[in-house]
Design a protein around this motif. Structure first.
Motif, PDB file in Angstrom:
ATOM      1  N   THR A 155       8.842 -13.292 -75.424  1.00 34.32           N
ATOM      2  CA  THR A 155       8.937 -13.414 -73.970  1.00 34.32           C
ATOM      3  C   THR A 155       7.814 -14.313 -73.479  1.00 34.32           C
ATOM      4  O   THR A 155       6.636 -14.071 -73.780  1.00 34.32           O
ATOM      5  CB  THR A 155       8.838 -12.039 -73.295  1.00 34.32           C
ATOM      6  N   ILE A 156       8.182 -15.352 -72.771  1.00 37.01           N
ATOM      7  CA  ILE A 156       7.199 -16.321 -72.269  1.00 37.01           C
ATOM      8  C   ILE A 156       6.701 -15.832 -70.909  1.00 37.01           C
ATOM      9  O   ILE A 156       7.449 -15.791 -69.934  1.00 37.01           O
ATOM     10  CB  ILE A 156       7.822 -17.721 -72.140  1.00 37.01           C
ATOM     11  N   ARG A 157       5.450 -15.439 -70.871  1.00 33.60           N
ATOM     12  CA  ARG A 157       4.847 -14.949 -69.617  1.00 33.60           C
ATOM     13  C   ARG A 157       3.609 -15.751 -69.205  1.00 33.60           C
ATOM     14  O   ARG A 157       3.274 -15.791 -68.025  1.00 33.60           O
ATOM     15  CB  ARG A 157       4.436 -13.480 -69.760  1.00 33.60           C
ATOM     16  N   TRP A 158       2.928 -16.348 -70.166  1.00 32.46           N
ATOM     17  CA  TRP A 158       1.647 -16.999 -69.881  1.00 32.46           C
ATOM     18  C   TRP A 158       1.598 -18.350 -70.584  1.00 32.46           C
ATOM     19  O   TRP A 158       2.324 -18.609 -71.536  1.00 32.46           O
ATOM     20  CB  TRP A 158       0.467 -16.140 -70.346  1.00 32.46           C
ATOM     21  N   GLN A 159       0.682 -19.165 -70.120  1.00 31.19           N
ATOM     22  CA  GLN A 159       0.398 -20.416 -70.807  1.00 31.19           C
ATOM     23  C   GLN A 159      -1.085 -20.745 -70.649  1.00 31.19           C
ATOM     24  O   GLN A 159      -1.730 -20.333 -69.679  1.00 31.19           O
ATOM     25  CB  GLN A 159       1.249 -21.564 -70.261  1.00 31.19           C
ATOM     26  N   ILE A 160      -1.624 -21.435 -71.620  1.00 26.03           N
ATOM     27  CA  ILE A 160      -3.003 -21.908 -71.563  1.00 26.03           C
ATOM     28  C   ILE A 160      -2.952 -23.420 -71.346  1.00 26.03           C
ATOM     29  O   ILE A 160      -2.347 -24.149 -72.132  1.00 26.03           O
ATOM     30  CB  ILE A 160      -3.783 -21.570 -72.849  1.00 26.03           C
ATOM     31  N   ILE A 161      -3.565 -23.863 -70.271  1.00 22.61           N
ATOM     32  CA  ILE A 161      -3.525 -25.268 -69.870  1.00 22.61           C
ATOM     33  C   ILE A 161      -4.915 -25.876 -70.009  1.00 22.61           C
ATOM     34  O   ILE A 161      -5.918 -25.224 -69.717  1.00 22.61           O
ATOM     35  CB  ILE A 161      -3.037 -25.412 -68.417  1.00 22.61           C
ATOM     36  N   GLN A 162      -4.969 -27.109 -70.444  1.00 19.24           N
ATOM     37  CA  GLN A 162      -6.227 -27.838 -70.501  1.00 19.24           C
ATOM     38  C   GLN A 162      -6.121 -29.071 -69.629  1.00 19.24           C
ATOM     39  O   GLN A 162      -5.239 -29.915 -69.822  1.00 19.24           O
ATOM     40  CB  GLN A 162      -6.570 -28.242 -71.939  1.00 19.24           C
ATOM     41  N   ILE A 163      -7.012 -29.174 -68.640  1.00 20.70           N
ATOM     42  CA  ILE A 163      -7.114 -30.349 -67.782  1.00 20.70           C
ATOM     43  C   ILE A 163      -8.525 -30.890 -67.934  1.00 20.70           C
ATOM     44  O   ILE A 163      -9.493 -30.274 -67.484  1.00 20.70           O
ATOM     45  CB  ILE A 163      -6.817 -30.024 -66.313  1.00 20.70           C
ATOM     46  N   GLY A 164      -8.645 -32.051 -68.613  1.00 25.09           N
ATOM     47  CA  GLY A 164      -9.968 -32.550 -68.955  1.00 25.09           C
ATOM     48  C   GLY A 164     -10.627 -31.580 -69.929  1.00 25.09           C
ATOM     49  O   GLY A 164      -9.999 -31.102 -70.876  1.00 25.09           O
ATOM     50  N   PRO A 165     -11.870 -31.206 -69.690  1.00 23.73           N
ATOM     51  CA  PRO A 165     -12.526 -30.241 -70.580  1.00 23.73           C
ATOM     52  C   PRO A 165     -12.253 -28.782 -70.204  1.00 23.73           C
ATOM     53  O   PRO A 165     -12.621 -27.873 -70.953  1.00 23.73           O
ATOM     54  CB  PRO A 165     -14.013 -30.573 -70.393  1.00 23.73           C
ATOM     55  N   GLU A 166     -11.615 -28.547 -69.063  1.00 21.67           N
ATOM     56  CA  GLU A 166     -11.444 -27.192 -68.566  1.00 21.67           C
ATOM     57  C   GLU A 166     -10.207 -26.520 -69.155  1.00 21.67           C
ATOM     58  O   GLU A 166      -9.152 -27.133 -69.290  1.00 21.67           O
ATOM     59  CB  GLU A 166     -11.351 -27.194 -67.035  1.00 21.67           C
ATOM     60  N   ILE A 167     -10.351 -25.232 -69.497  1.00 19.38           N
ATOM     61  CA  ILE A 167      -9.270 -24.422 -70.032  1.00 19.38           C
ATOM     62  C   ILE A 167      -9.023 -23.265 -69.064  1.00 19.38           C
ATOM     63  O   ILE A 167      -9.963 -22.635 -68.575  1.00 19.38           O
ATOM     64  CB  ILE A 167      -9.638 -23.838 -71.416  1.00 19.38           C
ATOM     65  N   PHE A 168      -7.763 -22.997 -68.769  1.00 17.04           N
ATOM     66  CA  PHE A 168      -7.451 -21.857 -67.916  1.00 17.04           C
ATOM     67  C   PHE A 168      -6.096 -21.305 -68.289  1.00 17.04           C
ATOM     68  O   PHE A 168      -5.273 -21.976 -68.920  1.00 17.04           O
ATOM     69  CB  PHE A 168      -7.497 -22.234 -66.429  1.00 17.04           C
ATOM     70  N   GLU A 169      -5.871 -20.056 -67.913  1.00 15.21           N
ATOM     71  CA  GLU A 169      -4.622 -19.368 -68.215  1.00 15.21           C
ATOM     72  C   GLU A 169      -3.837 -19.175 -66.926  1.00 15.21           C
ATOM     73  O   GLU A 169      -4.396 -18.851 -65.883  1.00 15.21           O
ATOM     74  CB  GLU A 169      -4.905 -18.010 -68.861  1.00 15.21           C
TER      75      GLU A 169
END
Length: 521
Positions: free
Chosen positions: A366-380
């Motif tokens: 089940t797809i509920r979350w994703q981890i995104i990287q924009i430049g050096p920043e990581i967020f969920e």
């Protein structure tokens, strides 16, 4: 009531006590009572409406005009501004505030035409807000945005909009200003290209951490500004949404192409030419600037990724995908690449997948979350769209691969002991911490290069999963549901071009079976 004002002369002469004479200097007048043509400067004074509480406002006084005509012209301009209010006392006070502020900051009166336009369109008169001040406030007020969209908007503000346009007053933004921003982005793209081709350490330092900005990203940058200006118009801060008038190349995704044998052969030829060109450029740079040491050495990944290809979106055939997975089986992220290739997860969705959302007994994730990287920043954050939140079925081979991966992760947990980070993520580093999406992409490119395969993007493994569904005879609706696209139109627009290519490849594969068969004895 008509505004009261007058023109007069004054000078800087002083009496015996040192006090300025101003309008009382006898030299300002001729014996016949007319003004002296050689002594003093012209001034004007204009009564302004009182403040909202009824207290008297200081008159508008302006000095230093060479002749009476110039003084009267500006006095009449000030009267014209006040007359715009007619009998509206509240508007008259706003115009008086505008006049006072403009004279104090710019030493000039506002344009009556501009004030009339703002009154007619309901805009605020005394606007001093710049885009650098407004854009962060606008983004903060967007309460219903998904976290991934908010981060994308914030990145556009931080990297492009505020550095280029932040100093401009929001009501004075022009199409030319936005055009200039995109010209700066093109210059950055050229700088990044030169840095990659020459390996110049000075250029590399200037563009460190920056990526080329493509047509689709430019469209998103403009969309961010357009959305902000749309609200600014509703708030009366500006009249025209100039972002809507800016022309940009189409950000439409290119058609996907399959890596056929003919295309692979041409790519290998182009790759050799590309490597030779890059090597020659870097050797010239090293020769001209020996202090750069070994800057002329060719980076294999740069050459592999940067070589021309038929389309930005390329898809491996099933045989090429299998070849990659056999090579990747030795890497710790093998199961991640396998899951993307077989079930079409997005990179961020795979990085953000949790074991609590995986049921290997039933065979679903089940797809509920994703981890995104924009430049050096990581967020969920949550998936890209509502359609992205869904449960998808797993084939038997993918279940087996995930079971093996979980066993290896459990062994790492025991080895790490107290240093293990219990994130609950399916894909982690050796200590259980989340992985950086850009590192997953970099490793994918290295593995593909080491395998000798033609290059694709990691996201193209997702496109490959769609192509395999089509090759297996499934319809676009199945592709839409499996890849969790928001509409079947997106699926058709992206993957229709693959159908004839897949048909051609299946014909070639069938012919190869016959042509490569051993003759009967």
């Amino acid at each position: 009531m008509a505004p009261k004002g007058s023109t007069f002369k004054s000078c800087s002469c002083r009496d015996e006590t040192g006090k300025k004479l101003g309008r009382k200097c006898q030299r300002l007048n001729r014996p016949d009572g007319r003004w002296s043509s050689t002594h003093g400067r012209w001034n004007y004074q204009l009564e302004l409406p009182p403040h909202a509480d009824g207290t008297r406002r200081s008159p508008l006084r302006r000095a230093g005009y060479a002749n009476q005509t110039d003084a009267e012209a500006e006095l009449n301009q000030a009267k014209e501004l006040l007359n715009i209010a007619a009998n509206d006392q509240a508007l008259a006070r706003q115009i008086a505030d505008l006049i006072t502020t403009a004279v104090k900051t710019t030493k000039q009166l506002p344009s009556p035409e501009e004030v009339r336009r703002k009154v007619r369109t309901g805009q605020h008169l005394n606007i001093t807000t710049t885009l650098g001040e407004y854009l962060p406030q606008w983004l903060q007020g967007r309460k219903t945005l998904r976290e991934s969209s908010r981060r994308s908007y914030a990145s556009n503000l931080k990297l492009y909009l505020i550095p280029s346009l932040g100093h401009i007053r929001i009501d004075r933004l022009r199409v030319a200003d936005v055009d200039r921003m995109f010209e700066e982005i093109d210059e950055l793209n050229d700088l990044i290209t030169r840095a990659r081709e020459t390996c110049d350490p000075v250029l590399r330092a200037q563009v460190k951490g920056r990526r080329r900005v493509g047509a689709a990203t430019k469209q998103r940058i403009r969309a961010t500004l357009r959305s902000a200006l749309k609200k600014a118009i509703r708030e009366g801060l500006t009249e025209v949404n100039v972002a809507s008038l800016v022309e940009l190349p189409s950000g439409k995704a290119p058609k996907a192409l399959v890596w056929t044998p003919e295309r692979i052969a041409q790519w290998r030829t182009d790759l050799d030419t590309h490597i030779a060109t890059m090597s020659a450029r870097r050797k010239r740079l090293w020769k001209d600037t020996p202090s750069q040491g070994h800057g002329h050495n060719l980076n294999r990944i740069d050459a592999y990724v940067g070589a021309p290809r038929p389309s930005k979106v390329m898809v491996w055939t099933p045989a090429l995908t299998k070849q990659f997975l056999e090579r990747a089986e030795l890497h710790r992220w093998y199961a991640l690449y396998y899951l993307i290739a077989f079930r079409g997860l997005r990179r961020g969705e795979a990085c953000g997948l949790r074991w609590t959302d995986v049921d290997l007994d039933v065979g679903t994730v089940t797809i509920r979350w994703q981890i995104i990287q924009i430049g050096p920043e990581i967020f969920e954050g949550q998936p890209k769209s509502d359609a992205g939140e869904a449960t998808i079925s797993l084939d038997t081979s993918t279940v087996t691969v995930l079971r093996t991966h979980r066993a290896k992760q459990n062994a790492e947990r025991l080895a790490a002991g107290d240093t293990w980070h219990d994130t609950g993520l399916v894909f982690t580093d050796e200590l259980g911490r989340s992985i950086r999406p850009n590192e997953v992409t970099d490793q994918f490119e290295r593995l593909a290069m080491e395998t000798g395969l033609p290059p694709i993007r990691l996201h193209d493994l997702r496109h490959g999963a769609a192509s395999f569904l089509l090759a297996a005879g499934h319809d676009m609706k199945t592709v839409q549901e499996t890849l969790r696209l928001s509409s079947i139109a997106i699926a058709a627009d992206t993957y229709t071009s693959l159908l004839p290519q897949l048909a051609r490849q299946s014909a070639e594969d069938a012919a190869a079976i016959i042509l490569n068969a051993e003759p009967a004895r």
